[in-house]
Enzyme design. Structure first.
Site, PDB file in Angstrom:
ATOM      1  N   HIS A  97     -15.642  -6.591   0.476  1.00 58.10           N
ATOM      2  CA  HIS A  97     -14.599  -7.224  -0.326  1.00 58.10           C
ATOM      3  C   HIS A  97     -15.041  -8.635  -0.713  1.00 58.10           C
ATOM      4  O   HIS A  97     -15.495  -9.415   0.129  1.00 58.10           O
ATOM      5  CB  HIS A  97     -13.275  -7.296   0.438  1.00 58.10           C
ATOM      6  CG  HIS A  97     -12.171  -7.934  -0.361  1.00 58.10           C
ATOM      7  ND1 HIS A  97     -11.629  -7.331  -1.469  1.00 58.10           N
ATOM      8  CD2 HIS A  97     -11.536  -9.124  -0.239  1.00 58.10           C
ATOM      9  CE1 HIS A  97     -10.693  -8.119  -1.986  1.00 58.10           C
ATOM     10  NE2 HIS A  97     -10.631  -9.220  -1.249  1.00 58.10           N
ATOM     11  N   SER A  98     -14.920  -8.963  -2.001  1.00 56.55           N
ATOM     12  CA  SER A  98     -15.230 -10.287  -2.529  1.00 56.55           C
ATOM     13  C   SER A  98     -16.693 -10.632  -2.253  1.00 56.55           C
ATOM     14  O   SER A  98     -17.580  -9.911  -2.705  1.00 56.55           O
ATOM     15  CB  SER A  98     -14.255 -11.309  -1.937  1.00 56.55           C
ATOM     16  OG  SER A  98     -14.296 -12.533  -2.632  1.00 56.55           O
ATOM     17  N   MET A  99     -16.989 -11.697  -1.514  1.00 62.69           N
ATOM     18  CA  MET A  99     -18.376 -11.981  -1.177  1.00 62.69           C
ATOM     19  C   MET A  99     -19.033 -10.774  -0.524  1.00 62.69           C
ATOM     20  O   MET A  99     -20.220 -10.499  -0.731  1.00 62.69           O
ATOM     21  CB  MET A  99     -18.459 -13.187  -0.240  1.00 62.69           C
ATOM     22  CG  MET A  99     -19.878 -13.584   0.137  1.00 62.69           C
ATOM     23  SD  MET A  99     -20.003 -14.931   1.345  1.00 62.69           S
ATOM     24  CE  MET A  99     -19.604 -14.037   2.867  1.00 62.69           C
ATOM     25  N   SER A 124     -15.252  -4.181  -3.714  1.00 64.14           N
ATOM     26  CA  SER A 124     -13.838  -4.541  -3.868  1.00 64.14           C
ATOM     27  C   SER A 124     -13.679  -6.022  -4.200  1.00 64.14           C
ATOM     28  O   SER A 124     -14.349  -6.881  -3.613  1.00 64.14           O
ATOM     29  CB  SER A 124     -13.096  -4.226  -2.556  1.00 64.14           C
ATOM     30  OG  SER A 124     -11.803  -4.783  -2.542  1.00 64.14           O
TER      31      SER A 124
END
Length: 254
Positions: A97-99, A124
């Protein structure tokens, strides 16, 4: 490749629920400032049919005394060194997720170079790795960094109000923001692994169009799933996200 020290493996990889008979593993990579425990509910929901592992980055929780790692590439190298020689008895999928999505992409590149492409990469809350925005959150003062966290609604606001805790977590958060904001996709072709991109329709860190850019990163299948919500859309849509993971791994769990 030499097997890692078991103590080093346990330092990096967390297994919240035993699933020795699961036919596939899912390795989860947290967001900037995040920790392995973010994925405890995923492990609880998917085990024992899918074995869920989560990465614990240095500089937070029980690894708080360790120095953070300054670049996405170095972090991917370290995780690859720990994971590659161990998680090779069953197919391995990645969820970031994200990074963590970009980190998952970089880890997938390293695994493919070993001849072991991940089963699926679930990306994500992040735009495609070749897209770029001039983001400089890591250069803000502490108040500016806290304001960013509040805007993304990814951290408990009560925790943000505790100055002592803030002093402990802000260095790791700033480091993660520096790592992801200075990341540039390296030269090289796309993955062969399928990619499933998941995004909130009001995510300030990625538009839906930017999330579609993940399609350029694979020669395999690509699917985009858009949810109502912002950067942490998955908190309100846990059941639907779990369904996407289950569907994406159905070929391995049938």
């Amino acid at each position: 490749m030499t097997a890692p020290d078991p103590a080093e493996y346990d330092l990096w990889i967390r297994r919240f629920h035993q699933a020795p008979d699961a036919p596939v593993r899912l390795l989860c990579l947290p967001h900037a400032g995040g920790s392995a425990s973010f994925y405890f509910p995923v492990s609880a929901a998917l085990s024992p049919g899918i074995e869920v592992l989560a990465v614990q980055y240095p500089g937070r929780q029980d690894r708080r005394s360790e120095p953070s790692i300054g670049t996405v590439a170095e972090l991917a190298d370290r995780i690859h060194r720990v994971v590659a020689p161990v998680e090779d008895d069953r197919p391995l999928a990645l969820f970031g997720h994200s990074m963590g999505a970009v980190l998952g992409f970089e880890l997938a590149r390293r695994l493919e170079a070993d001849g072991r492409a991940p089963a699926v990469l679930f990306a994500s809350g992040r735009r495609g790795p070749a897209t770029h925005r001039d983001e400089r959150v890591h250069l803000r003062d502490d108040d500016g960094l806290v304001a960013e966290l509040k805007a993304l609604s990814g951290t408990n606001t009560a925790l943000l109000g505790d100055e002592e805790i803030l002093r402990m977590i802000l260095p790791a958060i700033r480091n993660d923001y520096r790592a992801i904001e200075t990341y540039r996709r390296p030269e090289g072709g796309p993955l062969s692994s399928p990619i499933v991109a998941l995004i909130g329709d009001a995510d300030p860190k990625s538009s839906v169009e930017e999330a579609k850019a993940w399609a350029e990163e694979t020669t395999g299948d690509f699917r985009l799933k858009v949810f109502p919500g912002g950067h942490f859309y998955l908190a309100a849509h846990q059941r639907e996200v779990l369904a996407e993971i289950t569907d994406g791994l159905a070929a391995y769990t049938a």
